[in-house]
Scaffold this active site. Sequence first.
Site, PDB file in Angstrom:
ATOM      1  N   ASN A  93      -9.110  -3.001   5.036  1.00 37.32           N
ATOM      2  CA  ASN A  93      -7.293  -2.273   5.729  1.00 37.32           C
ATOM      3  C   ASN A  93      -8.247  -1.570   7.668  1.00 37.32           C
ATOM      4  OD1 ASN A  93      -5.408  -1.160   6.916  1.00 37.32           O
ATOM      5  ND2 ASN A  93      -4.614  -0.268   5.082  1.00 37.32           N
ATOM      6  N   HIS A 136     -12.471  -0.735  11.390  1.00 39.36           N
ATOM      7  CA  HIS A 136     -12.071  -1.303  10.480  1.00 39.36           C
ATOM      8  C   HIS A 136     -12.823  -1.575   9.507  1.00 39.36           C
ATOM      9  CE1 HIS A 136      -9.265  -4.662   9.575  1.00 39.36           C
ATOM     10  NE2 HIS A 136     -10.092  -5.117   8.958  1.00 39.36           N
ATOM     11  N   CYS A 137     -12.353  -1.180   8.246  1.00 40.20           N
ATOM     12  CA  CYS A 137     -13.504  -1.305   7.325  1.00 40.20           C
ATOM     13  C   CYS A 137     -12.830  -3.171   6.258  1.00 40.20           C
ATOM     14  CB  CYS A 137     -13.377   0.108   6.395  1.00 40.20           C
ATOM     15  SG  CYS A 137     -14.331  -0.033   4.976  1.00 40.20           S
ATOM     16  N   PRO A 138     -13.688  -3.392   5.974  1.00 45.51           N
ATOM     17  CA  PRO A 138     -13.456  -4.485   5.437  1.00 45.51           C
ATOM     18  C   PRO A 138     -13.906  -4.298   3.988  1.00 45.51           C
ATOM     19  CG  PRO A 138     -15.705  -4.677   6.442  1.00 45.51           C
ATOM     20  CD  PRO A 138     -14.545  -3.445   7.166  1.00 45.51           C
TER      21      PRO A 138
END
Lengths: 498, 160
Positions: free
Chosen positions: A202, A196-198
């Site tokens: 997304n 999960h890439c902040p």
Amino acid sequence: MTPGGGSGPMKDCEYSQISTHSSSSPMESPHKKKKSAPKRKWEVFPGRNKFFCNGRIMMARQTGVFYLTLVLILVTSGLFFAFDCPYLSEKITPAIPAIGGILFFFVMGTLLRTSFSDPGVLPRATPDEAADLERQIDIANGSSSGGYRPPPRTKEVIINGQTVKLKYCFTCKIFRPPRASHCSLCDNCVERFDHHCPWVGNCVGKRNYRFFYMFILSLSFLTVFIFAFVITHVILRSQQTGFLNALKDSPARYPFTETNSRSSVVCFFSVWSIVGLSGFHTYLISSNQTTNEDIKGSWSNKRGKENYNPYSYGNIFTNCCAALCGPLSPSLIDRRGFIQPDTPQLAGPSNGITMYGATQSQSNMCDQDQCIQSTKFVLQAAATPLLQSEPSITSEELPLPGKTTISGPCASLTLGQPTPPSSMPNLTSDTGLTDMIPLKEEHEGHQFLTPEEAPSPPGMLPSGSPITHSHTMHILSLASQDSLHEDSVRGLVKLSSV
Amino acid sequence: APQVHSLQELRRSASLATKVFVQRDYSDGTTCQFQTKFPPELESRIERQLFEETVKTLNGFYAEAEKIGGSSYLEGCLACATAYFIFLCMETHYEKVLKKISKYIQEQNEKIYAPRGLLLTDPLERGMRVIEISIYEDRCSSGSSSSGSSSSSSGGGGGG
């Protein structure tokens, strides 16, 4: 006056009255359940996602860092184009802003694609599927589930000679496909879950991994490009006017050094982190692993000599091509589709977050819950006689936590809800279809059984207790048929209209 | 006795009895394939060979959709070159195959499954997890069984 004979025809008259009333307005009960405006599926999506543009755009809940990413890229590039490019295009070549522009365009395009697209979310199981899986697991475990959550369920699969464990997701009520993982931030199972890439706001999964990779790759090129040409600009200027003078002269007439230094600082730190990240993901792609797998060391040699990655194609080139140029699977969640009245809704939300605001979806849940419960009763009665029905049915209550506004027919079949006997006629009138004789018999059958079923647990309705009786299974199948009748007819109408 | 239904007749006269789920077969990796194992609930409803042929054809379609080769590379590279903006106007190869699949399923339903009181659901509507087969009971048979129960319960129905 014989009670049986006298009451029989009288009861017939009663029921035929009801039938004409309901048959004159067959759409009455579904009408109650329909909202005036049809809702799209994204509005009742059970995961923790934000949707924009009427479902076209999908992001995680926390998007603050994404805006920071946007601002950093836009400001740094903006400063570069405003202050460095005019000088450089004159002095060296106008190709510099052109290439810079193309890179910037590419970075923004891939960033937006990564952030806004569906990463490969797996929709939650429909109530029927969940019930079927539960049943299979119960049979496999060979025991009744009791009131507690059974031990974690796993399935083993052999992929290319390697044993892979498939885990059961309690939130989504599915066995996760290989390489899928449940993102706790978005509360979704995502296929080929990477991380999960902040920064992009997304998850990164099967459907947007290539966009993510192209984003960080092009961003590396862009930051190196900007960094290099900012330095070039300073050097060229300093050659003209002398280095220290160039720095001194700056604030008043040549704001370029301040902006340049800001750009440089941002670029300097970005370069190392972004280039490093690109390098890491290049390695992952060439070995066909996900970040998740790499961090866990799923396929590392340290686990055992026999451990290898079953998904790898063997050579780097094929792995890269498959990851970047392979076919793009479509989104499985159909965010912009309309909710059909008879479409089974997804399994219940987790963590008490209720997404089912619409009575329509509540009643849809009810219909499907009737479906499951009745089906499950029939199946359970066939498989395990005299089983305690309450605990197994408790598991079916999960899809409907604390709902108080359920309509009559639902309440009559949903267990755990206190229901007055007067709700039973509601069942007959709301189905609104012909075939009154079985309904009548079911009603009588239930009334007959209620006083009999003294030891039934509190809140248990007659429809629950007949499990323990073989002949009442017969009546139960009638109940299930009739309660499902409306549902199935609508389902068939929908299916045949496809 | 096998009931002969068209899709319209099913609509009018049948009620849903149960659903069977054909699960995914992951032995080949993450590619979309379904198990060809014949579910026991369908034993009396449809010939094994017909069912297996349906599932094998579907598996073939999905394999075609996910095939990595010349044309998919071309599509991928072209898309990459346009920063993926081309997806806004072009339909991907996968989507084209999915349309073929949905036509095939509808055709199978009309010709083979509905006459046997069964209905296939497109796996796409179930997140590509299962092929859902709905089994319908004929109302004629349910009517006869209900008259049987009515005679047993009407005897004691007066006491209610």
